[in-house]
Design an enzyme around this catalytic site. Structure first.
Site, short mmCIF file in Angstrom:
data_model
loop_
_atom_site.label_atom_id
_atom_site.label_comp_id
_atom_site.label_asym_id
_atom_site.label_seq_id
_atom_site.Cartn_x
_atom_site.Cartn_y
_atom_site.Cartn_z
N ASP A 60 87.49 -7.05 20.38
CA ASP A 60 87.01 -6.69 21.71
C ASP A 60 87.96 -5.63 22.27
O ASP A 60 87.79 -4.44 22.04
CB ASP A 60 86.95 -7.97 22.55
CG ASP A 60 86.41 -7.77 23.95
OD1 ASP A 60 85.73 -6.76 24.20
OD2 ASP A 60 86.65 -8.63 24.81
N ASP A 70 81.87 -18.52 20.91
CA ASP A 70 81.54 -19.50 21.95
C ASP A 70 81.57 -18.90 23.35
O ASP A 70 82.20 -17.86 23.59
CB ASP A 70 82.56 -20.65 21.93
CG ASP A 70 83.92 -20.22 22.46
OD1 ASP A 70 84.46 -19.21 21.96
OD2 ASP A 70 84.42 -20.88 23.39
N GLY A 74 87.01 -18.65 16.18
CA GLY A 74 85.73 -17.92 16.17
C GLY A 74 85.24 -17.44 14.83
O GLY A 74 84.04 -17.28 14.64
N LYS A 101 83.29 -4.16 19.68
CA LYS A 101 82.72 -3.58 20.90
C LYS A 101 83.48 -2.29 21.13
O LYS A 101 84.49 -2.27 21.84
CB LYS A 101 82.95 -4.53 22.09
CG LYS A 101 82.10 -5.80 22.07
CD LYS A 101 82.41 -6.65 23.30
CE LYS A 101 81.61 -7.93 23.32
NZ LYS A 101 82.08 -8.87 24.37
P1 IMP Z 1 90.49 -9.12 21.94
O1 IMP Z 1 91.86 -9.70 21.80
O2 IMP Z 1 90.25 -8.55 23.30
O3 IMP Z 1 90.13 -8.15 20.84
O4 IMP Z 1 89.43 -10.31 21.88
C1 IMP Z 1 89.65 -11.30 21.03
C2 IMP Z 1 88.90 -12.58 21.26
O5 IMP Z 1 88.16 -12.67 22.48
C3 IMP Z 1 87.89 -12.71 20.17
O6 IMP Z 1 88.47 -13.13 18.95
C4 IMP Z 1 86.96 -13.74 20.77
O7 IMP Z 1 87.47 -15.04 20.54
C5 IMP Z 1 86.99 -13.43 22.26
N1 IMP Z 1 85.80 -12.63 22.63
C6 IMP Z 1 85.75 -11.33 22.96
N2 IMP Z 1 84.49 -10.94 23.25
C7 IMP Z 1 83.71 -12.05 23.09
C8 IMP Z 1 82.28 -12.30 23.25
O8 IMP Z 1 81.46 -11.43 23.59
N3 IMP Z 1 81.87 -13.58 23.02
C9 IMP Z 1 82.73 -14.58 22.63
N4 IMP Z 1 84.05 -14.39 22.47
C10 IMP Z 1 84.54 -13.13 22.70
MG MG Z 2 88.61 -14.89 17.90
#
Ligand code: IMP
Ligand code: MG
Length: 180
Positions: free
Chosen positions: A107, A164, A49, A135
């Site tokens: 996230d 994506d 990403g 977020k």
């Molecule tokens: P985390 O581990 O929950 O912090 O989220 C990590 C990964 O989830 C990010 O690096 C993104 O690849 C994916 N992700 C989280 N939210 C979104 C979004 O709104 N759109 C696209 N990908 C997301």
């Molecule tokens: Mg990512």
């Protein structure tokens, strides 16, 4: 103004323009140039990403700096393990380097919460996080604190500028958010 786009079953509307993105990333690069002057930081960009954000941020740096990439995934094949696995590992030597982790979005924070110990285990001089998006209302792992954030957004799904929805939308030049 850009139009809405449909990807698979979902419709997305324009949310943050390319001009706003460029402006915030220029500010972030200027801040990093000031904070890391003379320290030769090593950016570690998390694939997939972050690749577009990392390219723009890196080109904004005027100080000596390096970049390397790792690929992390929270699933193997089609079955979710809930565990973050390293799909392409780190080739760089982190010993005594000033590390800046580059992410597309923090996230829940789970990805970086699980990845940070791997970085700390390699004896860096310092570690910080630069993320395109956060977020804040979705954050579950309080140890994951970004030093540099381009945009804090609401807790809704976004695509574009590298992010994506199920494999599509990464090439959209600005950021789109789920309609409704
Ligand atoms: P985390 O581990 O929950 O912090 O989220 C990590 C990964 O989830 C990010 O690096 C993104 O690849 C994916 N992700 C989280 N939210 C979104 C979004 O709104 N759109 C696209 N990908 C997301
Ligand atoms: Mg990512």
């Amino acid at each position: 103004m850009a139009q809405e786009v449909t990807i698979h079953d979902k419709t997305f509307v324009p949310y943050i323009t390319t001009e706003e993105i460029a402006e915030r990333i220029a500010d972030m690069a200027a801040q990093i140039n000031a904070d890391y002057a003379g320290r030769n930081p090593l950016l570690i960009a998390i694939l997939n990403g972050s690749f577009i954000f990392a390219a723009d941020l890196f080109r904004g740096l005027t100080i000596d700096a390096g970049i390397s990439f790792v690929k992390l995934a929270s699933y193997l094949g089609t079955s979710s393990t809930g565990k973050v696995v390293t799909a392409i590992g780190m080739d760089a030597n982190l010993t005594d380097r000033h590390i800046i982790i580059v992410e597309d979005i923090v996230d829940t924070g789970k990805t970086l919460h699980e990845f940070l110990p791997e970085i700390y285990g390699r004896n860096p001089a310092s570690v910080s996080i630069a993320t395109f998006l956060t977020k804040p209302s979705a954050l579950k792992y309080e140890d994951v604190k970004a030093k540099y954030t381009a945009f804090e957004i609401e807790n809704k799904f976004v695509v574009g500028y590298g992010l994506d929805y199920d494999g599509y939308g990464r090439n959209l030049p600005c950021l789109y958010i789920l309609k409704g």
